[in-house]
Design an enzyme around this catalytic site. Structure first.
Site, PDB file in Angstrom:
ATOM      1  N   MET A 172       0.847  -1.196   0.000  1.00 40.28           N
ATOM      2  CA  MET A 172       0.000   0.000   0.000  1.00 40.28           C
ATOM      3  C   MET A 172       0.884   1.249   0.000  1.00 40.28           C
ATOM      4  SD  MET A 172      -3.449  -0.849   2.062  1.00 40.28           S
ATOM      5  CE  MET A 172      -2.835  -0.516   3.689  1.00 40.28           C
ATOM      6  N   GLY A 173       2.140   1.115  -0.414  1.00 42.84           N
ATOM      7  CA  GLY A 173       3.039   2.265  -0.462  1.00 42.84           C
ATOM      8  C   GLY A 173       3.540   2.630   0.922  1.00 42.84           C
ATOM      9  N   ALA A 174       4.041   3.895   1.061  1.00 42.68           N
ATOM     10  CA  ALA A 174       4.715   4.336   2.291  1.00 42.68           C
ATOM     11  C   ALA A 174       5.787   3.300   2.637  1.00 42.68           C
ATOM     12  CB  ALA A 174       3.734   4.543   3.438  1.00 42.68           C
TER      13      ALA A 174
ATOM     14  N   HIS B 279       9.332  -3.567   3.212  1.00 43.87           N
ATOM     15  CA  HIS B 279       8.881  -3.808   1.836  1.00 43.87           C
ATOM     16  C   HIS B 279      10.079  -4.124   0.931  1.00 43.87           C
ATOM     17  CE1 HIS B 279       5.669  -0.973   3.381  1.00 43.87           C
ATOM     18  NE2 HIS B 279       4.930  -1.968   2.927  1.00 43.87           N
TER      19      HIS B 279
ATOM     20  N   GLY C 166       4.868 -10.003   4.044  1.00 43.11           N
ATOM     21  CA  GLY C 166       5.626  -9.962   5.295  1.00 43.11           C
ATOM     22  C   GLY C 166       4.937 -10.783   6.378  1.00 43.11           C
TER      23      GLY C 166
ATOM     24  N   ASP D 103       2.360  -9.110   9.202  1.00 41.34           N
ATOM     25  CA  ASP D 103       0.891  -9.244   9.110  1.00 41.34           C
ATOM     26  C   ASP D 103       0.590 -10.735   9.041  1.00 41.34           C
ATOM     27  OD1 ASP D 103       0.074  -6.394   8.926  1.00 41.34           O
ATOM     28  OD2 ASP D 103       1.379  -6.464   7.183  1.00 41.34           O
TER      29      ASP D 103
ATOM     30  N   SER E 206       6.769  -0.698  10.260  1.00 40.10           N
ATOM     31  CA  SER E 206       5.389  -0.579   9.800  1.00 40.10           C
ATOM     32  C   SER E 206       5.199   0.826   9.255  1.00 40.10           C
ATOM     33  CB  SER E 206       4.432  -0.790  10.979  1.00 40.10           C
ATOM     34  OG  SER E 206       3.148  -0.285  10.657  1.00 40.10           O
TER      35      SER E 206
ATOM     36  N   ARG F 173       2.788   2.534   9.679  1.00 41.68           N
ATOM     37  CA  ARG F 173       2.057   3.312  10.688  1.00 41.68           C
ATOM     38  C   ARG F 173       2.968   3.794  11.823  1.00 41.68           C
ATOM     39  NH1 ARG F 173      -2.370  -0.458   9.111  1.00 41.68           N
ATOM     40  NH2 ARG F 173      -4.071   0.858   8.368  1.00 41.68           N
TER      41      ARG F 173
END
Ligand code: PAF
Length: 281
Positions: free
Chosen positions: A30-32, A37, A147, A150, A185, A187
């Protein structure tokens, strides 16, 4: 690196990869992007393989009170990171490409979605399963990389792939962590400095509980102790659970691989983490 936003162009590019005799590996994101990643891209990069990374902030996996509108979007930086990591194609569908007017289909996986984050975030895994099955049909990869951070998502996707006969190898990649152990993460950027310092309790407490259970301590006592340590550290705990590593059932049978999963809020930020329980530690 090819940057593709149109489905027909994606299909042409994948067809060309295959005409060159290449396998195709997909890294859905989802990017960011962060080092977690990039570890997926690196794991996917093999001789004879073209790596496709998707960036799509999937509205269907966010609940009404979740962070869809403020979810970090950093396309330029993401594309730079993917290119440097050796990704071959970035797939960036618009919301209208993924969910055109009249879109009316959803994918639901039962069982593994029912507890843990599935209970805390109703509809979340339907959104994940729907978008991942669409990405699989769009990119038609031979392998896809997810990953282990999750962990429930990974098991949901494994279940869906087995049930729906997707001919795709699903590869789980170990969680990447900061030096102090906090799982990477997208977030984590929501945490202020004090919250970030306190957040390190999550991997520490999980590690302590996993070692205690692995040594044979009473799991219920270890889970209660973990929950109370997280609360003392400033977390509001959603769950700390010992589960069967494959089915995610909360009463794992003796001899089966087990995993400890947790979700907890530090201020307004919900963090998840998990760790394998190694028996006989
Ligand atoms: O893990 C994520 O970033 C997302 O859930 C995924 C798999 C890309 C689906 O939107």
């Amino acid at each position: 690196m090819l940057i593709v936003r149109d489905l027909a162009a994606l299909r042409d590019a994948v067809r060309e990869f295959r005409a060159e005799g290449m396998r195709v590996a997909l890294v859905p994101t989802m990017g960011a992007l962060h080092a977690g990643h990039i570890a997926l891209v690196e794991a996917a990069r093999r001789p004879g393989t073209k790596v496709v990374a998707s960036i799509f902030v999937n509205p269907k996996q966010f609940g009404p009170n979740e962070d869809l509108s403020r979810y970090p979007r950093r396309e330029m930086a993401d594309l730079r990171m993917l290119e440097e990591a050796g990704c071959d194609l970035a797939w960036l569908p618009a919301v209208e490409t993924m969910y055109p007017d009249g879109f009316a289909t959803g994918v639901h996986v039962s069982g593994v979605t029912e507890g843990l984050d599935g209970a805390a975030r109703p509809g979340h895994f339907d959104g994940v399963a729907t978008v991942v099955s669409k990405l699989f049909n769009q990119v038609t990869p031979d392998a896809a990389y997810f990953g282990e951070k999750d962990y429930q998502q990974l098991q949901v996707i494994r279940r869906m792939v087995a049930d729906m006969d997707f001919d795709i190898e699903i590869v789980g990649v170990p969680t990447q962590r900061d030096d102090d152990g906090l799982a990477l993460s997208s977030r984590n950027i929501y945490l202020d400095e004090t919250e970030r310092q306190k957040a390190v309790a999550l991997p520490r407490v999980l590690g302590i509980a996993a070692r205690a259970i692995g040594r044979g301590d009473d799991p219920a006592a270890a889970l209660a102790e973990a929950e109370s340590s997280l609360e003392t550290a400033g977390f509001a705990v959603d769950y700390v659970a010992l589960v069967d590593a494959e089915t995610l059932g909360t009463e794992p049978e003796a001899g089966r691989p087990r995993r400890l999963l947790a979700a907890a809020r530090m201020g307004a930020t919900r963090l998840i983490d998990n760790i394998a329980v190694d028996d006989g530690q």
